[in-house]
Design an enzyme around this catalytic site. Structure first.
Site, PDB file in Angstrom:
ATOM      1  N   CYS A 164       0.800  -1.234   0.000  1.00 43.78           N
ATOM      2  CA  CYS A 164       0.000   0.000   0.000  1.00 43.78           C
ATOM      3  C   CYS A 164       0.835   1.288   0.000  1.00 43.78           C
ATOM      4  O   CYS A 164       0.553   2.193  -0.794  1.00 43.78           O
ATOM      5  CB  CYS A 164      -0.962   0.034   1.174  1.00 43.78           C
ATOM      6  SG  CYS A 164      -1.336  -1.544   1.906  1.00 43.78           S
TER       7      CYS A 164
ATOM      8  N   ARG B 161       6.516 -11.064   5.965  1.00 44.23           N
ATOM      9  CA  ARG B 161       6.047 -10.842   7.330  1.00 44.23           C
ATOM     10  C   ARG B 161       6.608 -11.931   8.228  1.00 44.23           C
ATOM     11  O   ARG B 161       6.597 -13.111   7.859  1.00 44.23           O
ATOM     12  CB  ARG B 161       4.514 -10.852   7.392  1.00 44.23           C
ATOM     13  CG  ARG B 161       3.916  -9.679   6.634  1.00 44.23           C
ATOM     14  CD  ARG B 161       2.423  -9.636   6.747  1.00 44.23           C
ATOM     15  NE  ARG B 161       1.898  -8.711   5.729  1.00 44.23           N
ATOM     16  CZ  ARG B 161       0.619  -8.585   5.420  1.00 44.23           C
ATOM     17  NH1 ARG B 161      -0.271  -9.314   6.061  1.00 44.23           N
ATOM     18  NH2 ARG B 161       0.237  -7.746   4.493  1.00 44.23           N
TER      19      ARG B 161
ATOM     20  N   GLN C  44       0.817 -11.098  -2.872  1.00 46.51           N
ATOM     21  CA  GLN C  44      -0.593 -10.710  -2.900  1.00 46.51           C
ATOM     22  C   GLN C  44      -1.000 -10.360  -4.323  1.00 46.51           C
ATOM     23  O   GLN C  44      -0.229  -9.750  -5.053  1.00 46.51           O
ATOM     24  CB  GLN C  44      -0.802  -9.477  -2.013  1.00 46.51           C
ATOM     25  CG  GLN C  44      -0.512  -9.733  -0.549  1.00 46.51           C
ATOM     26  CD  GLN C  44      -0.688  -8.468   0.276  1.00 46.51           C
ATOM     27  OE1 GLN C  44      -0.116  -7.434  -0.036  1.00 46.51           O
ATOM     28  NE2 GLN C  44      -1.481  -8.552   1.318  1.00 46.51           N
TER      29      GLN C  44
ATOM     30  N   ASP D  15      -2.567  -7.960  -5.348  1.00 40.77           N
ATOM     31  CA  ASP D  15      -2.974  -6.735  -4.679  1.00 40.77           C
ATOM     32  C   ASP D  15      -3.414  -5.672  -5.676  1.00 40.77           C
ATOM     33  O   ASP D  15      -2.973  -5.661  -6.818  1.00 40.77           O
ATOM     34  CB  ASP D  15      -1.755  -6.211  -3.890  1.00 40.77           C
ATOM     35  CG  ASP D  15      -2.159  -5.450  -2.658  1.00 40.77           C
ATOM     36  OD1 ASP D  15      -3.363  -5.302  -2.428  1.00 40.77           O
ATOM     37  OD2 ASP D  15      -1.255  -4.997  -1.933  1.00 40.77           O
TER      38      ASP D  15
ATOM     39  N   HIS E 154      -4.830  -1.299  -5.341  1.00 39.28           N
ATOM     40  CA  HIS E 154      -5.368  -0.195  -4.557  1.00 39.28           C
ATOM     41  C   HIS E 154      -6.146   0.713  -5.472  1.00 39.28           C
ATOM     42  O   HIS E 154      -5.646   1.105  -6.520  1.00 39.28           O
ATOM     43  CB  HIS E 154      -4.240   0.541  -3.834  1.00 39.28           C
ATOM     44  CG  HIS E 154      -3.581  -0.325  -2.817  1.00 39.28           C
ATOM     45  ND1 HIS E 154      -2.438  -1.025  -3.079  1.00 39.28           N
ATOM     46  CD2 HIS E 154      -3.968  -0.671  -1.566  1.00 39.28           C
ATOM     47  CE1 HIS E 154      -2.122  -1.749  -2.002  1.00 39.28           C
ATOM     48  NE2 HIS E 154      -3.036  -1.561  -1.082  1.00 39.28           N
TER      49      HIS E 154
ATOM     50  N   LYS F  91     -14.967  -3.288   5.876  1.00 35.85           N
ATOM     51  CA  LYS F  91     -14.440  -4.206   4.865  1.00 35.85           C
ATOM     52  C   LYS F  91     -15.414  -5.331   4.563  1.00 35.85           C
ATOM     53  O   LYS F  91     -16.400  -5.526   5.289  1.00 35.85           O
ATOM     54  CB  LYS F  91     -13.104  -4.789   5.311  1.00 35.85           C
ATOM     55  CG  LYS F  91     -13.226  -5.749   6.469  1.00 35.85           C
ATOM     56  CD  LYS F  91     -11.933  -6.519   6.688  1.00 35.85           C
ATOM     57  CE  LYS F  91     -12.063  -7.381   7.946  1.00 35.85           C
ATOM     58  NZ  LYS F  91     -11.009  -8.327   8.123  1.00 35.85           N
TER      59      LYS F  91
ATOM     60  N   HIS G 220      -8.336  -1.163  -0.565  1.00 31.29           N
ATOM     61  CA  HIS G 220      -7.387  -2.263  -0.771  1.00 31.29           C
ATOM     62  C   HIS G 220      -8.210  -3.472  -1.199  1.00 31.29           C
ATOM     63  O   HIS G 220      -9.257  -3.720  -0.622  1.00 31.29           O
ATOM     64  CB  HIS G 220      -6.679  -2.685   0.512  1.00 31.29           C
ATOM     65  CG  HIS G 220      -6.104  -1.584   1.328  1.00 31.29           C
ATOM     66  ND1 HIS G 220      -4.759  -1.401   1.449  1.00 31.29           N
ATOM     67  CD2 HIS G 220      -6.675  -0.636   2.094  1.00 31.29           C
ATOM     68  CE1 HIS G 220      -4.531  -0.380   2.268  1.00 31.29           C
ATOM     69  NE2 HIS G 220      -5.682   0.098   2.671  1.00 31.29           N
TER      70      HIS G 220
HETATM   71 ZN   LIG Z   1      -3.168  -2.418   0.720  1.00 28.47          ZN
END
Ligand SMILES: [Zn+2]
Ligand SMILES: [Zn+2]
Length: 646
Positions: free
Chosen positions: A337, A366, A384, A386, A388, A472, A518
Site C-alpha cells: 500500500c 512478514r 498478494q 494486490d 489499490h 471491509k 485495498h
Molecule cells: Zn493495501
C-alpha cells in the site's frame, strides 16, 4: 422486571435474574433443549447465568459458531477432568476451542501420553459426560485463586492469574475439576455424546521456545455419534487432499530450511499453475480498468513510519536492512500500500482521473513464529494479488460492485460454487475509535451493503469488526468438503490517504481526500493455491492443469512422432508430456488415469501414418481418433469455456 431485546429488535419483559435458558424456554421447548450459551449486551454468557439488567440477547445452539465454541471449550474442561482423574499430578496450561474442536496444553510430568492413552481418556470423558455434571461459575478474589493453584502446584495457572486484575477472576467447576476461566460453558456435560481425541503435539508454554514444552492434546466432540462418524470420514478425505502432500506429489512447490523457514519455492509445474492464475486475473483486471505496476521488495523505513506500519508492527517483524556506507534503513515490505500511495502522489490528480486502480502481484514479507508456519497457508513471504483503488467517496459502491464481479468470475472459473461474504462494520456504540468522518463511514457502510444486495451475494454483518481505518468485506468459499476458507478481501481505508496527505482537485477546484480501497481477490497466491489444491484434490480444471496432456507412444518406435506432436502442441500453448517408459500401453493408460492428466493421446503405427491421435479423456472416456489440429482446437475450446463461465 427487565427488558430483553432480541436480534430482530423485539422486546420482552422478564423478572430480573432470568437466565438465557429461561428465556429460551419462554420462546420454545426445542430451543430450550438446544441452547448452549448466549451473548448478553455483547458479552458471552452462560445459559444458566442470571441477567439482572436491561439487555440485548442472542441465544446460541450447536448450529451457531458461538454455540460450537462453547461446546468445544467445555469439552476441553471435560478432557482435563478426565486426564486429572487418570494421571495424578498433571498440570494444565490453556485449553481453548479452535475452528474444529479444542485442545489443552498439559504438563504431564514424567508420563508420556500415547495413542493408547487417548483411547482411555476418551472413555473416561464419556463416562463423566453421562454423569450430567453441571458447570458452576464462581467469582474469586485474586488471593484465593493464587492460593488454590499454589496449593495444587500448578505454576501455569498461577502465572496466568498473577497477570489478571483482582475482581475480574472466575472459576468454573465441573465435577472434580476446577479451572481458571472466563467462560461461558454449556449447562451440563450430558449433551457431549461423542468424543474423538485426534492428535498429540508438542507446544511451548505461551508459544515461547525458551520455555517448557507441554503436550497439546487435540480433540473434537459432538452432540450425536452420527456427526462424529461423518466428521471422521471428512477428516480422512481431508488428509488425502492436504495441500502439503499434494504439492509434493504433483511437484508444485518445496521448502528448504537452507533457503529459510516459511519461504516457499515454486517448482516449474507450480510456477506454471501460478502464472496461469496471474495471467487470467491480469486479463480480467485489464477489462475492469486496472493498471499494472511493479514496485521494489524493500522500502525506506520512513515510508512505513508515515504509513503507521512501523509503529504497529515494527517490533514484531523482520529487522531493518541497512546500507554499509550511508547507514540508511530499509524494510522488507510488509505490504504494498505505501508504495502505491507514492504512485498516486507522484503527479497532481483531478476528479476526472479517478478511480485510479493500481494493481501489482506484490511479494511481501512478514515475520511469523516458526511454530506457526504451515505449508502455503502460513508463510513468511507471499505474493498478494494486490490492488489499490483511489476514488471519490461517491464511487465506493460502484468500485465494490466491480471488485465483486471480478471475484465472481474467478471463483466460477475455478469451480468454487459456494461463496458468501462477511461485512465488517463499526461498533454502533462507539464511533470515537475510528478515523475518517462519520459521513464518509456511513456512506461506505451503506455502499458495501447495497453492493452485496445488488449482486445477490449472501452476506452477514458483523458490527464492531471493522478496522479502525475503514469497513471491509471478506469473501468465504466453501470447498468440495464443505470447509469454509476466507480468501479475498475488499477494505476501505480513510487512514493512509490522510497519513500520506493524498488529494485530488475536485470539480469545485478545491482539494479533496480520495478514498483508498485495498483489495485482493485471491488473498495471496500461496494461500489461494493451497485452498484450490484441497478443493480440487489436485484435479485442476484443464486451463490450469500444469500438464494438460500426456502422450503415450505404444512402443519406442513412435517416440519421434510423439516428440513432434509435443512440440506442435507447445506451439498451440498446450502443455503436454510424454510417457517414454518401456511399458505396455495398458499399463501406461492405467498410470496416466491414476495421475489424473486431463487428456491422454495414444500414438502408434496408424496414428503416425495418418498424423492423427487416439484421444482418451480422464475418467475413462474414449473420444476416438482425430487429427492433431482438431485435438488442439478441442483443447482451446474447453479452456475458453472454462474461463468464461460468467
Ligand atoms: Zn493495501
Ligand atoms: Zn472454560
Amino acid at each position: 422486571m427487565i427488558n430483553i431485546t432480541f436480534p430482530d429488535n423485539s422486546v420482552r419483559q422478564y423478572e430480573s435474574g432470568v437466565t438465557p435458558l429461561d428465556i429460551a424456554k419462554s420462546l420454545s421447548e426445542g430451543l430450550a433443549r438446544n441452547v448452549l450459551s448466549a451473548k448478553v449486551n455483547g458479552t458471552m454468557w452462560d445459559a444458566m447465568r442470571p441477567v439482572d439488567e436491561d439487555a440485548t440477547i442472542q441465544l446460541f445452539t450447536w448450529d451457531d459458531p458461538e454455540g460450537k465454541a462453547t461446546f468445544w471449550h467445555s469439552s476441553a474442561h471435560l478432557m482435563a477432568e478426565a486426564i486429572e482423574a487418570l494421571y495424578k499430578g498433571v498440570k494444565f496450561g490453556i485449553g481453548p476451542a479452535v475452528d474444529a474442536g479444542f485442545y489443552y496444553d498439559i504438563d504431564t510430568g514424567d508420563i508420556t501420553l500415547t495413542e493408547a492413552d487417548l483411547v482411555a481418556i476418551e472413555k473416561k470423558m464419556l463416562e463423566l459426560a453421562r454423569e450430567k455434571q453441571s458447570f458452576e461459575r464462581v467469582d474469586v478474589s485474586k488471593a484465593e485463586a493464587l492460593k488454590y493453584f499454589n496449593e495444587k502446584g500448578d505454576e501455569y495457572k498461577v502465572e496466568l492469574i498473577s497477570e489478571l486484575e483482582d475482581g475480574t477472576i472466575t472459576y468454573y467447576k465441573c465435577g472434580a475439576f476446577t479451572d481458571l476461566c472466563r467462560g461461558p460453558h454449556i449447562p451440563n456435560t450430558s449433551v457431549i455424546k461423542a468424543v474423538k481425541l485426534t492428535s498429540l503435539a508438542g507446544a511451548y508454554w505461551r508459544g515461547d521456545e525458551k520455555r517448557k514444552q507441554l503436550t497439546r492434546v487435540y480433540g473434537i466432540t459432538f452432540p450425536k455419534q452420527k456427526e462424529l462418524d461423518e466428521y471422521l470420514v471428512l477428516l480422512e478425505e481431508a488428509k488425502k487432499r492436504d495441500h502439503r502432500k499434494l504439492g509434493r506429489e504433483l511437484e508444485l512447490f518445496m521448502f528448504s530450511d537452507t533457503v529459510g523457514k516459511g519461504l516457499p519455492i515454486w517448482l516449474p509445474k507450480g510456477t506454471e499453475l501460478r502464472l496461469r492464475l496471474q495471467e487470467y486475473l491480469t486479463k480480467i483486471q485489464k477489462e475492469y480498468g486496472y493498471e499494472q505496476v511493479i514496485t521494489p521488495h524493500i522500502g525506506g523505513k520512513q515510508l512505513y513510519v508515515t504509513s503507521g506500519h512501523w509503529d504497529h508492527y515494527g517490533e514484531d517483524s523482520f529487522r531493518p536492512i541497512t546500507t554499509p556506507e550511508e547507514g540508511e534503513e530499509y524494510l522488507l515490505k510488509p505490504m504494498n500500500c505505501p508504495h502505491h500511495c507514492m504512485i498516486f502522489k507522484w503527479k497532481p490528480r483531478s476528479y476526472k482521473d479517478l478511480p485510479l486502480r493500481c494493481a501489482e502481484f506484490g511479494t511481501v514479507y512478514r515475520y511469523e513464529q516458526s511454530g506457526e508456519l504451515h505449508g502455503l497457508t502460513r508463510v513468511r513471504s507471499f505474493t498478494q494479488d494486490d490492488a489499490h483503488i483511489f476514488c471519490r467517496p461517491d464511487q465506493v459502491k460502484e468500485e465494490f460492485i466491480r471488485v465483486m464481479e471480478i471475484i465472481e468470475i474467478i471463483f466460477k472459473a475455478l469451480d468454487f460454487k459456494n461463496f458468501e461474504a462477511q461485512i465488517s462494520l463499526r461498533d454502533p456504540n462507539d464511533h470515537e475509535k475510528y478515523v475518517g468522518t462519520d459521513e464518509n463511514w456511513a456512506k461506505a457502510e451503506a455502499a458495501i451493503q447495497e453492493a452485496c444486495a445488488e449482486k445477490g451475494l449472501p452476506a452477514h454483518v458483523e458490527y464492531g469488526e471493522a478496522a479502525f481505518y475503514g469497513p471491509k468485506l471478506d469473501f468465504m468459499v466453501k470447498d468440495a468438503l464443505g470447509r469454509k476458507w476466507q480468501l479475498g478481501t475488499i477494505q476501505v481505508d480513510y487512514n493512509l490517504p490522510e497519513r500520506f496527505d493524498l488529494s485530488y482537485i475536485g470539480a469545485d477546484n478545491e482539494k479533496h481526500r480520495p478514498v483508498m480501497v485495498h483489495r485482493a481477490p485471491f488473498g495471496s497466491m500461496e494461500r489461494f493455491v493451497a485452498v484450490l489444491l484441497e478443493h480440487c484434490a489436485g484435479e485442476f480444471p484443464l486451463w490450469l492443469a500444469p500438464d494438460q496432456v500426456i502422450i503415450l507412444p505404444v512402443s519406442e518406435k513412435y517416440l519421434d512422432f510423439a516428440k513432434n506432436l509435443q512440440s506442435y502442441l507447445k506451439k498451440s500453448d498446450i502443455r503436454a508430456l510424454i510417457d517414454e517408459r518401456n511399458e505396455k500401453i495398458g499399463r501406461k493408460i492405467r498410470d496416466a488415469e491414476m495421475k489424473k492428466y486431463p487428456y491422454m493421446l495414444i500414438v502408434g503405427e496408424k496414428e503416425e501414418a495418418e498424423n492423427q491421435v487416439s484421444v482418451r479423456k480422464h475418467g475413462q472416456v474414449d473420444l476416438g481418433t482425430m487429427s492433431t489440429d482438431d485435438f488442439a482446437a478441442l483443447i482451446r475450446k474447453q479452456v475458453e469455456e472454462e474461463q468464461n463461465k460468467r
